[in-house]
Write an enzyme that holds these catalytic residues in place. Structure first.
Site, PDB file in Angstrom:
ATOM      1  N   SER A   7       0.814  -1.043  -0.148  1.00  0.00           N
ATOM      2  CA  SER A   7       0.162   0.064   0.024  1.00  0.00           C
ATOM      3  C   SER A   7       0.846   1.186  -0.061  1.00  0.00           C
ATOM      4  O   SER A   7       1.814   1.320   0.718  1.00  0.00           O
ATOM      5  CB  SER A   7      -0.904  -0.286   1.268  1.00  0.00           C
ATOM      6  OG  SER A   7      -1.352   1.131   1.493  1.00  0.00           O
ATOM      7  N   HIS A  32      -1.476  -1.290  -4.284  1.00  0.00           N
ATOM      8  CA  HIS A  32      -2.567  -0.975  -3.740  1.00  0.00           C
ATOM      9  C   HIS A  32      -2.576   0.327  -3.383  1.00  0.00           C
ATOM     10  O   HIS A  32      -1.733   0.923  -2.783  1.00  0.00           O
ATOM     11  CB  HIS A  32      -2.677  -1.792  -2.239  1.00  0.00           C
ATOM     12  CG  HIS A  32      -3.907  -1.597  -1.542  1.00  0.00           C
ATOM     13  ND1 HIS A  32      -4.999  -2.303  -1.906  1.00  0.00           N
ATOM     14  CD2 HIS A  32      -4.370  -0.851  -0.340  1.00  0.00           C
ATOM     15  CE1 HIS A  32      -6.156  -1.942  -1.209  1.00  0.00           C
ATOM     16  NE2 HIS A  32      -5.693  -1.150  -0.253  1.00  0.00           N
ATOM     17  N   ASP A  34      -4.747   3.629  -2.001  1.00  0.00           N
ATOM     18  CA  ASP A  34      -5.587   3.817  -0.981  1.00  0.00           C
ATOM     19  C   ASP A  34      -6.314   5.212  -1.391  1.00  0.00           C
ATOM     20  O   ASP A  34      -5.513   6.338  -1.059  1.00  0.00           O
ATOM     21  CB  ASP A  34      -5.256   3.846   0.355  1.00  0.00           C
ATOM     22  CG  ASP A  34      -4.906   2.480   0.916  1.00  0.00           C
ATOM     23  OD1 ASP A  34      -6.032   1.851   0.643  1.00  0.00           O
ATOM     24  OD2 ASP A  34      -3.969   2.104   1.354  1.00  0.00           O
ATOM     25  N   MET A  36      -8.816   7.927   0.143  1.00  0.00           N
ATOM     26  CA  MET A  36      -9.874   8.563   1.186  1.00  0.00           C
ATOM     27  C   MET A  36     -10.449   9.812   1.046  1.00  0.00           C
ATOM     28  O   MET A  36      -9.595  10.818   0.558  1.00  0.00           O
ATOM     29  CB  MET A  36      -8.964   8.473   2.515  1.00  0.00           C
ATOM     30  CG  MET A  36      -8.391   7.121   2.770  1.00  0.00           C
ATOM     31  SD  MET A  36      -7.528   6.946   4.248  1.00  0.00           S
ATOM     32  CE  MET A  36      -6.619   5.373   4.314  1.00  0.00           C
ATOM     33  N   HIS A  65      -8.297   1.294  -3.985  1.00  0.00           N
ATOM     34  CA  HIS A  65      -9.506   0.838  -2.727  1.00  0.00           C
ATOM     35  C   HIS A  65      -9.841   2.208  -2.249  1.00  0.00           C
ATOM     36  O   HIS A  65      -9.310   2.998  -1.903  1.00  0.00           O
ATOM     37  CB  HIS A  65      -8.570   0.318  -1.722  1.00  0.00           C
ATOM     38  CG  HIS A  65      -9.368   0.063  -0.129  1.00  0.00           C
ATOM     39  ND1 HIS A  65      -8.694  -0.085   0.901  1.00  0.00           N
ATOM     40  CD2 HIS A  65     -10.497  -0.003  -0.241  1.00  0.00           C
ATOM     41  CE1 HIS A  65      -9.465  -0.263   1.639  1.00  0.00           C
ATOM     42  NE2 HIS A  65     -10.738  -0.131   1.277  1.00  0.00           N
ATOM     43  N   MET A  67     -11.867   4.407  -0.443  1.00  0.00           N
ATOM     44  CA  MET A  67     -12.822   4.481   1.174  1.00  0.00           C
ATOM     45  C   MET A  67     -13.489   5.945   0.937  1.00  0.00           C
ATOM     46  O   MET A  67     -13.080   7.017   1.566  1.00  0.00           O
ATOM     47  CB  MET A  67     -11.608   4.435   2.040  1.00  0.00           C
ATOM     48  CG  MET A  67     -11.300   3.141   2.415  1.00  0.00           C
ATOM     49  SD  MET A  67      -9.516   3.158   3.119  1.00  0.00           S
ATOM     50  CE  MET A  67      -8.478   3.169   1.612  1.00  0.00           C
ATOM     51  N   MET A 136     -11.467  -6.101   5.135  1.00  0.00           N
ATOM     52  CA  MET A 136     -10.579  -5.244   6.053  1.00  0.00           C
ATOM     53  C   MET A 136     -10.475  -6.042   7.349  1.00  0.00           C
ATOM     54  O   MET A 136     -11.345  -6.320   7.971  1.00  0.00           O
ATOM     55  CB  MET A 136     -11.263  -4.029   6.269  1.00  0.00           C
ATOM     56  CG  MET A 136     -11.712  -2.963   5.082  1.00  0.00           C
ATOM     57  SD  MET A 136     -10.065  -2.558   4.017  1.00  0.00           S
ATOM     58  CE  MET A 136      -9.154  -1.885   5.596  1.00  0.00           C
ATOM     59  N   ASP A 174      -6.682  -6.748   4.057  1.00  0.00           N
ATOM     60  CA  ASP A 174      -5.959  -5.206   4.095  1.00  0.00           C
ATOM     61  C   ASP A 174      -6.175  -4.903   5.383  1.00  0.00           C
ATOM     62  O   ASP A 174      -7.259  -4.697   6.381  1.00  0.00           O
ATOM     63  CB  ASP A 174      -7.055  -4.407   3.284  1.00  0.00           C
ATOM     64  CG  ASP A 174      -6.161  -3.048   2.988  1.00  0.00           C
ATOM     65  OD1 ASP A 174      -4.990  -2.722   3.821  1.00  0.00           O
ATOM     66  OD2 ASP A 174      -6.700  -2.182   2.254  1.00  0.00           O
ATOM     67  N   GLY A 196       1.212  -2.213   4.012  1.00  0.00           N
ATOM     68  CA  GLY A 196       1.820  -0.886   4.058  1.00  0.00           C
ATOM     69  C   GLY A 196       2.877  -0.777   4.955  1.00  0.00           C
ATOM     70  O   GLY A 196       3.938  -0.676   4.427  1.00  0.00           O
TER      71      GLY A 196
HETATM   72  C1  DX5 Z   1      -6.226   1.263   5.775  1.00  0.00           C
HETATM   73  C2  DX5 Z   1      -5.838   1.120   4.329  1.00  0.00           C
HETATM   74  C3  DX5 Z   1      -4.878   0.090   4.214  1.00  0.00           C
HETATM   75  C4  DX5 Z   1      -3.230   0.398   4.973  1.00  0.00           C
HETATM   76  C5  DX5 Z   1      -2.645  -0.910   5.351  1.00  0.00           C
HETATM   77  O1  DX5 Z   1      -7.384   2.073   5.750  1.00  0.00           O
HETATM   78  O2  DX5 Z   1      -6.788   0.616   3.578  1.00  0.00           O
HETATM   79  O3  DX5 Z   1      -4.466  -0.260   3.000  1.00  0.00           O
HETATM   80  O4  DX5 Z   1      -2.587   1.287   4.097  1.00  0.00           O
HETATM   81  O5  DX5 Z   1      -1.658  -0.134   5.853  1.00  0.00           O
HETATM   82  P1  DX5 Z   1      -0.993  -1.325   7.208  1.00  0.00           P
HETATM   83  O6  DX5 Z   1      -0.298  -2.633   6.262  1.00  0.00           O
HETATM   84  O7  DX5 Z   1       0.032  -0.585   7.842  1.00  0.00           O
HETATM   85  O8  DX5 Z   1      -2.225  -1.858   8.080  1.00  0.00           O
HETATM   86 ZN    ZN Z   2      -6.559  -0.319   1.514  1.00  0.00          ZN
END
Ligand code: DX5
Ligand code: ZN
Length: 220
Positions: A7, A32, A34, A36, A65, A67, A136, A174, A196
């Site tokens: 990520s 990946h 992310d 948001m 992804h 969110m 998740m 994830d 990540g």
């Molecule tokens: C969380 C994200 C993940 C995050 C994972 O909201 O969707 O993709 O980056 O990071 P780690 O592996 O550090 O939990």
């Molecule tokens: Zn994610």
């Protein structure tokens, strides 16, 4: 078989191109991405312009992804901007089947993301329209959170749900995954493993991806 999907949320954004090259060198096959919006989750990250730039520097599968609230307004645009896979949250979309179909119509792989507190039954009607489920294992919003242990059992139940229906839907997981728990997660049926902080947090990203592949492989 499983794939590692680093990520970029935990990457150094000022050196994104180098970070991407480093994970690719380690054997990562999925990136990946992310997204948001500060509404669905209490954080804001990156969007379409950054995705377009990232698309130019890698051949890896890009996995967006989302969110975000009302993901139906944007999902197909992420495919057009270069994402190969796009997931939307079941909790954020009252027209989930329509959104998944729009992603597929744009020639992307459609995914349903599901929060730790949302029961798997919410996936049932839309599973045939999904190429993958993003389970998740933390509450979304931030990198570096702790894996929620009860998500192993949820993963096993999701695996059974997909297999019982004879579907080819892949399982991605994830949140909070590292070399210490990846084995059990792979053994429980996950095929795409997001990481990540375990990739960008400690050693070089190249070494960290290799370490994750090694730690997961014993269990396949
Ligand atoms: C969380 C994200 C993940 C995050 C994972 O909201 O969707 O993709 O980056 O990071 P780690 O592996 O550090 O939990
Ligand atoms: Zn994610």
């Amino acid at each position: 078989m499983f794939e590692i999907a680093p990520s970029i949320l935990s990457a150094d954004f000022s050196r994104l191109g180098e970070e991407i090259a480093a994970i690719e060198k380690g054997g990562a096959t999925v990136l990946h991405f992310d997204v948001m919006d500060g509404q669905f989750v209490p954080n804001i990250t990156v969007g379409l312009p950054v995705l377009k730039s990232v698309r130019k520097v890698t051949e890896m599968t890009i996995d967006a992804h989302l969110m975000i609230e009302d993901p139906g307004n944007y999902a197909a645009k992420f495919v057009e901007a270069g994402a190969d896979m796009v997931s939307v949250h079941v909790e954020a979309d009252v027209h989930l089947q329509r959104t998944l179909t729009a992603i597929r119509d744009a020639r992307g792989k459609a995914g349903i993301a599901i929060n730790p507190g949302t029961p798997l039954v919410h996936l049932e009607e839309c599973l045939p329209y999904a190429d993958f489920v993003l389970l998740m294992s933390v509450n979304p919003g931030f990198g570096g959170q702790k894996f929620i242990p009860t998500m192993v059992d949820k993963l096993r139940r999701l695996r059974a749900m997909i297999d019982e229906r004879g579907l080819a839907t892949k399982i991605e997981i994830d949140g909070g995954i590292d070399a210490g728990n990846i084995g059990e997660i792979v053994e429980s049926g996950a095929e795409i493993i997001v990481a990540g902080s375990a990739v960008f947090g400690k050693r070089t990203p190249t070494e960290s991806v290799k370490e994750l592949i090694e730690a997961g492989t014993v269990w396949v």
